[in-house]
Each structure stands twice: as structure tokens, then as C-alpha cells.
Design an enzyme around this catalytic site. Structure first.
Site, PDB file in Angstrom:
ATOM      1  N   CYS A 160      -5.211  22.062  25.845  1.00 14.70           N
ATOM      2  CA  CYS A 160      -5.091  22.378  24.420  1.00 14.70           C
ATOM      3  C   CYS A 160      -5.401  23.846  24.167  1.00 14.70           C
ATOM      4  O   CYS A 160      -6.266  24.427  24.810  1.00 14.70           O
ATOM      5  CB  CYS A 160      -6.087  21.535  23.613  1.00 14.70           C
ATOM      6  SG  CYS A 160      -5.398  19.978  23.042  1.00 14.70           S
ATOM      7  N   HIS A 161      -4.696  24.397  23.181  1.00 17.94           N
ATOM      8  CA  HIS A 161      -4.930  25.781  22.779  1.00 17.94           C
ATOM      9  C   HIS A 161      -6.094  25.840  21.793  1.00 17.94           C
ATOM     10  O   HIS A 161      -6.182  24.999  20.901  1.00 17.94           O
ATOM     11  CB  HIS A 161      -3.684  26.348  22.092  1.00 17.94           C
ATOM     12  CG  HIS A 161      -2.499  26.415  22.985  1.00 17.94           C
ATOM     13  ND1 HIS A 161      -1.711  25.318  23.221  1.00 17.94           N
ATOM     14  CD2 HIS A 161      -1.979  27.425  23.704  1.00 17.94           C
ATOM     15  CE1 HIS A 161      -0.742  25.668  24.069  1.00 17.94           C
ATOM     16  NE2 HIS A 161      -0.878  26.935  24.372  1.00 17.94           N
TER      17      HIS A 161
ATOM     18  N   MET B  60      -3.841  16.972  18.347  1.00 20.94           N
ATOM     19  CA  MET B  60      -4.975  16.612  19.198  1.00 20.94           C
ATOM     20  C   MET B  60      -6.301  16.798  18.450  1.00 20.94           C
ATOM     21  O   MET B  60      -7.238  16.032  18.673  1.00 20.94           O
ATOM     22  CB  MET B  60      -4.979  17.438  20.492  1.00 20.94           C
ATOM     23  CG  MET B  60      -3.812  17.141  21.424  1.00 20.94           C
ATOM     24  SD  MET B  60      -3.459  15.369  21.692  1.00 20.94           S
ATOM     25  CE  MET B  60      -5.025  14.770  22.316  1.00 20.94           C
ATOM     26  N   GLU B  61      -6.339  17.774  17.556  1.00 23.26           N
ATOM     27  CA  GLU B  61      -7.557  17.970  16.762  1.00 23.26           C
ATOM     28  C   GLU B  61      -7.775  16.760  15.854  1.00 23.26           C
ATOM     29  O   GLU B  61      -8.910  16.278  15.698  1.00 23.26           O
ATOM     30  CB  GLU B  61      -7.440  19.255  15.934  1.00 23.26           C
ATOM     31  CG  GLU B  61      -7.672  20.527  16.727  1.00 23.26           C
ATOM     32  CD  GLU B  61      -6.521  20.910  17.654  1.00 23.26           C
ATOM     33  OE1 GLU B  61      -5.419  20.296  17.555  1.00 23.26           O
ATOM     34  OE2 GLU B  61      -6.711  21.815  18.488  1.00 23.26           O
TER      35      GLU B  61
ATOM     36  N   ASP C 176     -22.049   4.227  18.318  1.00 21.40           N
ATOM     37  CA  ASP C 176     -23.413   4.604  18.706  1.00 21.40           C
ATOM     38  C   ASP C 176     -24.441   4.226  17.631  1.00 21.40           C
ATOM     39  O   ASP C 176     -25.548   3.772  17.954  1.00 21.40           O
ATOM     40  CB  ASP C 176     -23.475   6.112  18.969  1.00 21.40           C
ATOM     41  CG  ASP C 176     -24.863   6.562  19.407  1.00 21.40           C
ATOM     42  OD1 ASP C 176     -25.371   6.010  20.403  1.00 21.40           O
ATOM     43  OD2 ASP C 176     -25.442   7.456  18.768  1.00 21.40           O
TER      44      ASP C 176
END
Lengths: 166, 166, 166, 166, 166, 166
Positions: free
Chosen positions: A82-83, A117-118, A132
Site C-alpha cells: 500500500c502507498h 484498503m484504508e 477485544d
């Protein structure tokens, strides 16, 4: 949205990992939206509902929201090819739908490549944080789905011959 | 595995986020196993199969494997209330099952708290990387499930009165 | 500089954390200056002065200077709702004023949002490092003040109805 | 708590930065408590009070709490000569005292060196986050003090000839 | 390429670390190429060749390639006075030359300063990873050279009075 | 130190990356020493000597020293299959030898695996930082060698059948 006809013939002969060169792409406003669904066993969902979605570790959805924003910002450090991108905005909204927590993550930037992707990473880290925060109640909690909902700002077909531009 | 009877009565009156204090727990060998399932549209799965699971960005499963290991090591930086742990081992194995890539992530350490989140985070980052390596082919790829498969090393009931020890 | 009249009425009904969307703001040159004051007990200040501000851990002000620059670059990873920014410059200058070390941190970038947090974070990390370098001498050292000195590049009133633009 | 008599004569002749070697120290339970005070202008404090300490960016004290815990975990990455430590616990409690927000940060671990810097860093990052959450209201907010409140687990005099063990 | 005539007279009187201010530089396309050479003892090179450059830890060159790309992206976090840059591309190519592995790293971005350090850091991290993947075979492996091969996009003499622009 | 006879037969059939499982190894004191050599063109070395090894970016060797310590601490985040380790000590010493800067990095910890990679990474990041601090003078500077000098604390042959324990 799939590109069955796309060939993979331009692959480097050694099959080595290769970042896409985005230097020739235009800077445009890019947006992407992704969601993650966290599925609670019914009795856990009921228990969380009665407790106002607060566990011994705190307010589940708030902590998850912050973790998701920070996760989206960390995308280029987590996903090898990824950039790095200077995000203009990352918004996370978490709602309960029946027994599920539904994480929606929207990201935008001005850049040379998309922010899918972000958005997916932000949604995933928020979902993992929900797990969690609640895992003392049950380990049967499942992240049931992470998917892209939409994206804008790339040119169709400009990257790899088909599909939304990467 | 769920703990329907567990109460949430000890919650901090301000509902503020609170890490669990693990200082009084014993150091034991802790293991956890998690999996993530990445679902490809059939024509994309077929295309990947023909190409040996290599795209223009490289060998999909290998890059994902490495990203997953590094993701597991980054868990305490991503999940706000996780404890930093010195992992002894993180193993990621990715196999194709029909049209799905199945990521299995096993983690172990000697520590005072479990490694579930490390296993789940490793599996998630590997799955996100599979998406990134293949997204030029289709954006209909979905991470269909992330779940815990098992864990050892904690004491049942020691943490919060019920359920598997956190 | 305060905005007493500003209302908080636009708050998300769930009070969830929310990054500001800076996508519609202009890219301008942004600068900010912050300072931190580290107060030494008089005998520690005297001792440091005699030793040329060097302790067993090295040259106090030099190590703090570097840590501050690196801290400023890490701002978006530390402060949850800060935007990642590509800094053009971060300069840290540390001087002794009587018994105090005074850290001045100046930051600039071309971006869509201000760099106040970068300047404040750089000054804070430098001050914490001064403490760390000297803590074998005394634990009565105090970081006596961290404040913003100035900022340029935003438009007054454009963000939230009053005060310097965020 | 100061050590006026301590000499700095063992300094490396080149004054180069040098981490303390803690390899010969005993593993003991170490705790430290620090606090940071954030001072709001009176009208800002009043405004925050009326709004339930929520701004357009969310619930101020909750976001700061989480940021502080994550900041404490990042200490060894921020402070150049700090040792990496596997924290057992980090607890942050933020209360309003008149016009001030008072951040208390407690940290503990089993290790060979103290956790003062972790407590101070956690308190500092929480305080910086309070500033960030509120800066649209005023830039006259000041972090008025960051100090160590106490520590246990080291041996007096074992490190540098005087003062609390580092 | 050396600048013997350049003076160092403008140095800050306290010799304190100082980032270069690149705010007045033009945004241009910047590229840089660096290489690292990893020298294997002949019997280790032969053994690796027979094994297809795979050790018990996996495919050496592939893992190193990915680590190098991620290392290039981490440059500004590792090198104290480097500017953060949004890379458009980082390509790593590793070939065997006799008994040596030769890592070539090319980086490009649109920015106000060069990407030499990113290229050198990418090559270095890839070389270190090759060492790590093979160190069970021998500790006589040596990284024999890391050097810059070329760079474009800066203006000669614009920075410091001589030499290639920084 | 080489292990010509070692076989690579235990390789995973898919050649996938695999971290070594150190869970069964003993916790012992581990040390490692590495060095990096930075070669300056003679006129650059002379210029640096005249300037007291200070450039417009500050005191070269001091900044490099700090960067090296922080780099050693970041090893497990940079090298994909390295284990996270809580270092007890990292010491960096940089001296001039003729026209070369010689970086020596010593690392120690109590752990289940060696610290070679930490020593090599610390030396490498220090060397890269020397390059960065001096690159305005010349781009003919070369990192001429990075090698391991020694290690203690592992058991010969325990890991992979031959060679120094990993």
C-alpha cells in the site's frame, strides 16, 4: 464488478512482490466506504444491550471507533504494498443491528491512488477492538464479514484493464 | 463458551476505558489459533488458480503470510487495551478451499495474558493483504469470517467470573 | 483567543469520536510554534550547568532535540483524531533560562489543516526526553508548562464558527 | 528527592548518548504514577461543562484516556534511551478540578527498570489529546504541569549513587 | 560528485540537530536508486543455490523484497532528520551475482525533497532481511556495500551551495 | 563459522515464510556485537574533520548514535521474522578511522533467541543516518561493510543442526 477476462500475463518473471507505480496517475479526490459486521451470540448481545454496551474494559463502541480511525491511518504500515496517503477524513460509525455490531468506515483523501484498503483496515481494526472489549464475555464472537461498499475517484479500467481502478 | 450469567456490575462508574491488570497472573505458556476466510467470486478464484495465485503485485499468499506475521507483532499498537507481549512464535498457513483462501494463524508466548488478539490480528492483516494483492481483479472479494479456533494457557474463570480467561 | 459564544450543538447524537473532514479546505502554508518549560530543582540546575548539561546518558539537550523532531513526525500516530501531514520543517531550539530548560518547537507544512498538534507534540517529547536524561539526578524535575505560541495559515472562523482555525 | 552530591564524572569522554545497561538488575514489580494538568480558560471550562465535556470531535476525556494508554505503550519508541518494557497495566483516570482537567496515569510491570517514563508519557499524550479535542474552542488552553507522583520497585541508590533508582 | 569547496560555516552555534526547511522548494518528481550487496561465503552461496534460495524460514529473496519496500516506507521514522514523504513507487529487485545477492531499490515521489534516503533504507532493510533469513547457515555473511546509484529531480547547488541537491 | 554440511531438507513444502518457534529455548543472557563502516571520499573526510564532524544538520556522530539505538529497538518491526525482544542494553560507539566512520553496536537481553539482528540493525540505521547528515557534501559516501563481530548466549547446534544458534 469482477473482471473475468483480465489476464495476468504481465507478471514479473520471478513473481516478486511489486508495488504499483502511481506516479503518472492524476491527483483526484478519492473516497471509499467499507463495513465490518461483528456477530455476538444472542445471550451476549442481550447482556451487552442491558449494560449499555459497556464492559469491564469500557464503552465498547467508542473505544472501537477510535481504534478504527487510528488503524485506517496505519494502513500503509500494515499492508506491504500500500502507498502512504495523507487522509483528509476517516469517519467510523458503529450501530447495533439485531445481535450484530455493524462498523461503517468512510475514508477520503486527495491522492493518486484509492483508499479502499484504508477503509477496509479501519473497519477491521474497529471490529477486532470490539472483540477485544467483549472477549471476557465470550469467545464465540465472530467477525462475520468485512467488505467494500463503494469507492469513487479512480478511473475505471485505467489500472489493470478492468474493474474499478486500484 | 458464552457466559450468560456474567454481570457487568464492576464497571467503572464513568465507563472509562480500562486495561486489565495482569500483574498478579502467572506466567504460563499461552497459545491461540484463529482463522480468516477470504471469499473470491468464482471467476476470480478460477483466474487466480490458473495464474498460480500470482497477480501483478506478486505471489498473493506469500506476501499475505509475511504481512500477517508482522501484523500479529503489531497487535498491542493497534488494539488500544491489549498488553504488549513478546511472542515466541507466530505461524501463518494459507490454503485454498474451493473458492476461498483460508488463513490459519497460530501464536504462542510465555506471558501473563492470552494471545487471542494476536492470532486474530495476524489472520486479519493477512486477509486484508490478500484483498490488496487481488483487488485489481475484483472488488467483490469479501473477508467472510474471522474467528478464534482455540486457546490454551489461561485459567477458566480467573478473570471476570466466567468464560475463558482473557 | 477564546470563543465563548461557540456552541457545541452540532455534536453527533451518540457523542462518538469524529475526525474533522479537511477535504474542502485549501492547501496553504501552515506554521505553528509551541514551547515546553522543564523546571529543575536549583541544585540540579546548578549541577547540570557545571557538567555542561551532560549526564551519564549523554548530552541532554541534543538528545532531547532529536527526540522532539521525531516526536513531531509521529503526531498523527499518537493523537487519535489528528490528520497525517507531510511536514516541510520541524525546528527545535532548547535554551536554559535560569533553572529552566525552555524548549521551542516550530513546525511548518503545506496542507489542509494546521500543525499546532505537531508543534505541541514535538515540544512535549523533547521535554519528556530531558526528564529521562536527568531523572537519575532527581525526580523532582517538572514539566512546568506546554503551550502554543502562535500559528499561521488557517482562516479565522472558517472551521467551527470562532477562534483560530483548527 | 534530589541528589545534590551526585557527581557526573563517569561521563563518556565523547559525551555520546548511552542507554543504561539494566542486565544486572533484578526483575521486580515496578510501578509509577504521574499526572498532567490541563488548564482551560474559565469560559471554555464552563462551556465544556455545559456540553458534558463533549466537543464536535467527541467525548474529550474518553478519547484522551485511550490515547494516553496507547501513548504509554509507545514510550520506548518515543524516548530515545528508554528500554522496551512489557507493561502489565496502564490505568488513566481523568477528572475535572475547577477549570482544570487532571490526568492521573498509573503504570506497572515486572521488569529490570522503572516505569516513570511510561507514566509520564501516558499522562502527556492524554493531555495533548485533550488539547486536540478542544482546540477549536480556544488556543489558550495550556498543559500546566506534568510531574511524577511516585514510584516503587527500584532500589534507592543502586543506579547512579543517589536519588531514586532509575 | 563531492563538494570540496563547500563550507560548513553556517552551522548553528550550538551544533544542534536541524532539519532542512524544504518549504520553499518546488514540488517535482524525485527518483533515486540505491543498491546493497550481500556477500555469502562460497559454500553458503552454493548451498542456497541448490536449495532454490529457500531456507527453513522461507523464500529468502521474496521475504527480503517485501521487507525492503516496507523499510523504504518507514524511512522518516528511522532517520531522525528525514522528511515524511508520500512515495509513489518503491521497487526492489534482488538478483544473484556469483556468490552475492544484489539488492536494487528504486523509489519515486512527487515532493519537495529527494528520496535518496528512502532508496538506501529500502536496500538496507532488504539486505538485513537476507541476513536474517540465512543466518542459521552462517554468521560470516556480510553486507558488503550499500551505495546510491543515481537520483533525479533536485536542482544542483540549490541546497547547500554545492553537490547534488539534498 | 559456516555450516557447509547443513541441509535445507526441513523446508515447508510450500516454501512459505516461517518464524522460528523459540518457545522451548532457555532464557539466557544474549549479547551480540556488529559493526558498520561508512567510507567518505578523502576530501569529504577532511572537510568533516575540519568542521569537527558537524554539518548544517548538526553533530553527525551524535545524531547517528541516537538513531542507531532507536533502530535497534525497532528491529522486530523491520525484519519480518524477527522476534520482539525486550533489550537490556544497546550501546553504540562511533569512531573515525582514517577516512571512515566506524559504527560499533553492542546489544544484550535476557531472552530465548539471539540479538544479532538487533546489533546489525542498530549499526545499519546509525550508518544510514551518517549518510543522511552528510549527503549535502557528497553522494559518493558509501556504507562499505556491515558485519557481525560476535555473539554469546545461544547453544551451538541447537537450532538448525549446525552453525551458531539463531
Amino acid at each position: 464488478m469482477t473482471a473475468a477476462a483480465q489476464t495476468l500475463s504481465h507478471v514479473d518473471e520471478a513473481n516478486r512482490p511489486a508495488m504499483v507505480d502511481v506516479g503518472a496517475k492524476a491527483v483526484t479526490r478519492r473516497t471509499a466506504q467499507a463495513q465490518a459486521r461483528v456477530r455476538f451470540p444472542p445471550e451476549v448481545a442481550a447482556q451487552l444491550h442491558r449494560a449499555g454496551h459497556v464492559t469491564t474494559k469500557g464503552a465498547v463502541l467508542t473505544v472501537a471507533n477510535i481504534a478504527g480511525v487510528m488503524g485506517a491511518k496505519a494502513t500503509a504500515q500494515l499492508i506491504p504494498l500500500c502507498h502512504p496517503l495523507a487522509l483528509d477524513h476517516c469517519h467510523i460509525d458503529i450501530t447495533m443491528q439485531g445481535d450484530d455490531a455493524l462498523v461503517a468506515c468512510s475514508v477520503s483523501c486527495q491522492g493518486r491512488t484509492g483508499v479502499e484498503m484504508e477503509a477496509l483496515t479501519g473497519a477491521s481494526v474497529a471490529a477486532l477492538t470490539i472483540y477485544d472489549m467483549c472477549k471476557a464475555l465470550s469467545h464465540d464472537i465472530v467477525i462475520a464479514e468485512i467488505r467494500l461498499l463503494g469507492k469513487t475517484g479512480g478511473k475505471r479500467g485505467i489500472d489493470h484493464g478492468a474493474g474499478p481502478a486500484a
